[in-house]
Design an enzyme around this catalytic site. Structure first.
Site, short mmCIF file in Angstrom:
data_model
loop_
_atom_site.label_atom_id
_atom_site.label_comp_id
_atom_site.label_asym_id
_atom_site.label_seq_id
_atom_site.Cartn_x
_atom_site.Cartn_y
_atom_site.Cartn_z
N GLU A 161 0.82 -1.21 0.00
CA GLU A 161 0.00 0.00 0.00
C GLU A 161 0.85 1.26 0.00
OE1 GLU A 161 -3.35 -0.25 2.81
OE2 GLU A 161 -2.72 -2.33 3.18
N GLN A 162 2.17 1.09 -0.11
CA GLN A 162 3.10 2.20 -0.22
C GLN A 162 3.89 2.04 -1.52
OE1 GLN A 162 5.58 2.53 3.29
NE2 GLN A 162 3.86 2.20 4.69
#
Length: 337
Positions: A161-162
């Site tokens: 998610e990064q």
């Protein structure tokens, strides 16, 4: 609970062999997000993983694993999250704070083992310093392997998610799968009902495909815009868009194979960005998953599966809605694929 396992096989062994043969079968592998490398098929069979393995914050200690098993029959879990240490070095820790051999975490893992349950180790998540951001590919493969050994597992969930370098991740996963046949799931955010996956997530999947990885894809059906005041339908519509994305990367998949390669993970109760997953919405998603033959289901998280708060706010230890304790866990435990 009746134990249901599925073969983690986003690309079949035959397809992997075909890819290797088409590229000359060279063992030297250079992974990038945009070019197809020469790959060789792993000589190690890919591991199995449970079809139903909800996420649990293994560091918090807020879930009574024995009680959950007694009330729901659920005994397989995805352990969140494997991160770099607080110094930001390439040292695998649970939640960024506890060593792999931490006694409290190991006691929780032992409870699952005593129930004859299986665990999936999940790395990444929404916050914290990613190992994927601070490790080299070789270091990352070693960190993954150490964590799997500590958890008594050979199933890895890579939740991205990064921003990371896709090639670093897929090269590490290639090493891991070749050396020990690890079952690998790539967990990626869903951008919306029409968008499906983001361009960044599709690039990660393409890198995995180029590396010849045998993976499944876990669509995070959460935190996007609800359509027509029907969150359950919004989640299923978004999943259909993800299926199209998967087929755009692995172009030889049939519809049935694409569905089998895919899993879904909703956020129960109040989502971070406003939508609310009520039990009826979860049932809509589960019915869809069974009808289409999705490979697996999960949810975030067992720690939140209670009605301890009904304020409509996002909390780590309760769903934010009125519900029975472990109501979602009971529903998901009944999933069959």
């Amino acid at each position: 609970m009746h134990r249901r396992h599925r073969r983690i096989a986003g690309i079949t062994a035959a397809a992997t062999l075909l890819l290797a043969a088409g590229c000359g079968g060279d063992d030297e592998t250079t992974v990038t997000a945009t070019t197809s490398p020469t790959v060789a098929a792993s000589t190690t069979a890919t591991a199995d993983a449970p079809a139903v393995a909800p996420y649990i914050d293994i560091v918090s200690g807020t879930v009574d694993i024995d009680e959950v098993a007694e009330q729901t029959g659920q005994d397989d879990y995805t352990l969140a999250f494997l991160l770099a240490d607080t110094a930001g070095t390439c040292t695998a820790t649970w939640g960024g704070s506890k060593a792999l051999d931490d006694s409290t975490v190991q006691a929780e893992i032992a409870k699952i083992a005593a129930l004859d349950g299986d665990v999936i180790v999940s790395t990444g998540g929404a916050t914290g310093t990613y190992l994927e951001s601070v490790c080299t590919a070789d270091e990352l493969a070693a960190a993954y392997s150490s964590a799997l050994d500590a958890a008594g597992s050979n199933a890895l969930d890579v939740d991205i998610e990064q921003t990371v370098t896709a090639a670093t991740v897929t090269q590490a996963l290639r090493t891991l799968q070749t050396d020990r046949g690890t079952a690998i799931t790539l967990t990626v955010p869903v951008g919306g009902t029409v968008l499906g996956l983001t361009d960044t997530s599709i690039a990660l999947l393409q890198s995995a495909a180029d590396a010849g990885l045998d993976v499944t894809v876990n669509a995070m059906t959460m935190n996007f815009t609800e359509e027509n005041d029907d969150w359950g339908a919004s989640m299923t519509t978004a999943t259909e868009a993800v299926v199209a994305d998967v087929k755009s990367v692995w172009t030889t998949l049939s519809d049935a194979e694409a569905y089998q390669m895919l899993g879904v993970t909703p956020m129960i109760g109040v989502n971070d960005t406003g939508p609310i997953t009520e039990t009826a919405d979860a049932q809509t998603l589960l019915d869809y998953a069974e009808e289409k033959g999705l490979g697996f289901v999960r949810f975030w998280s067992v720690n939140r599966d209670n009605g301890g708060c009904t304020t409509g706010e996002v909390e780590a230890t309760c769903s934010g809605i009125a519900q029975e304790t472990y109501e979602f866990t009971k529903m998901f435990a009944d999933f069959t694929n």
